[in-house]
Design an enzyme around this catalytic site. Structure first.
Site, PDB file in Angstrom:
ATOM      1  N   HIS A  91       4.242  34.949 -32.287  1.00 58.00           N
ATOM      2  CA  HIS A  91       4.919  33.748 -31.778  1.00 58.00           C
ATOM      3  C   HIS A  91       3.989  33.030 -30.820  1.00 58.00           C
ATOM      4  O   HIS A  91       3.333  33.673 -29.980  1.00 58.00           O
ATOM      5  CB  HIS A  91       6.223  34.112 -31.056  1.00 58.00           C
ATOM      6  CG  HIS A  91       7.185  34.779 -31.958  1.00 58.00           C
ATOM      7  ND1 HIS A  91       7.874  34.093 -32.928  1.00 58.00           N
ATOM      8  CD2 HIS A  91       7.524  36.078 -32.082  1.00 58.00           C
ATOM      9  CE1 HIS A  91       8.613  34.952 -33.607  1.00 58.00           C
ATOM     10  NE2 HIS A  91       8.423  36.163 -33.122  1.00 58.00           N
ATOM     11  N   TYR A 129       4.475  24.550 -27.448  1.00 57.97           N
ATOM     12  CA  TYR A 129       3.744  25.137 -28.572  1.00 57.97           C
ATOM     13  C   TYR A 129       2.248  24.817 -28.586  1.00 57.97           C
ATOM     14  O   TYR A 129       1.534  25.255 -29.487  1.00 57.97           O
ATOM     15  CB  TYR A 129       4.389  24.692 -29.888  1.00 57.97           C
ATOM     16  CG  TYR A 129       5.819  25.144 -30.016  1.00 57.97           C
ATOM     17  CD1 TYR A 129       6.135  26.503 -30.042  1.00 57.97           C
ATOM     18  CD2 TYR A 129       6.869  24.231 -30.091  1.00 57.97           C
ATOM     19  CE1 TYR A 129       7.447  26.929 -30.145  1.00 57.97           C
ATOM     20  CE2 TYR A 129       8.189  24.644 -30.202  1.00 57.97           C
ATOM     21  CZ  TYR A 129       8.470  25.994 -30.222  1.00 57.97           C
ATOM     22  OH  TYR A 129       9.758  26.419 -30.319  1.00 57.97           O
TER      23      TYR A 129
END
Ligand code: CA2
Length: 150
Positions: free
Chosen positions: A101, A24
């Site tokens: 995302h 991430y």
């Protein structure tokens, strides 16, 4: 014309930068909030940036956006792959929606390949990390601009 965009973040995104940076990235959600706010200002857009771990709270915010905002940018986190209720709320909002995302969900586990949210989305951005949020702001500003003259 209303140029407020609600940026909604789902469960566990408050942990950004603290764990799993290889997936991430290293930026925290506060870093993303700051970058998105600056980018939005350059387009004359106001951002209402929020995060919740609670599905119901996210739905309440989507319902409120219907009258308070001109568009929704959403990273629904894990609810992306499970929540018909968030899909229904987005469809009911009748607002332009951009789904974001951080990771490329199509390079990951099979269960992440399907998004319920996408059916309500004008566009989807994934795999570009935190930069994807700024791109979503650019795209939303263009969508709002195109409505000015219509
Ligand atoms: O890539 C994305 O942005 C996701 O929406 C992130 C969700 C995941 O369930 C989706 O499949 C894709 C997970 C967010 C959890 O974020 C964390 C951040 C740091 C440490 C742990 C979790």
């Amino acid at each position: 014309m209303n140029r407020t965009v609600v940026v909604l973040n789902g469960p566990n995104l408050n942990l950004l930068g603290l764990r799993e940076p290889e997936i991430y990235g290293r930026e925290t959600l506060d870093d993303i909030r700051a970058a998105v706010t600056t980018r939005a200002q350059s387009h004359g857009v106001t951002v209402d940036f929020r995060q919740s771990n609670d599905e119901g709270e996210l739905i309440t915010w989507i319902q409120a956006a219907r009258t308070a905002a001109a568009g929704i940018i959403i990273n629904a986190g894990g609810y992306t792959h499970t929540s018909v209720a968030i899909l229904d709320a987005l469809l009911a909002s009748s607002l332009p929606v951009i789904e974001v995302h951080l990771s490329n969900i199509y390079r990951r586990e099979e269960y992440r390949h399907h998004s319920y949210i996408s059916r309500a989305a004008t566009g989807v951005i994934c795999g570009l990390g935190a930069h994807g949020y700024e791109l979503a702001i650019d795209a939303m500003a263009k969508i709002l601009d195109s409505r000015k003259t219509k």
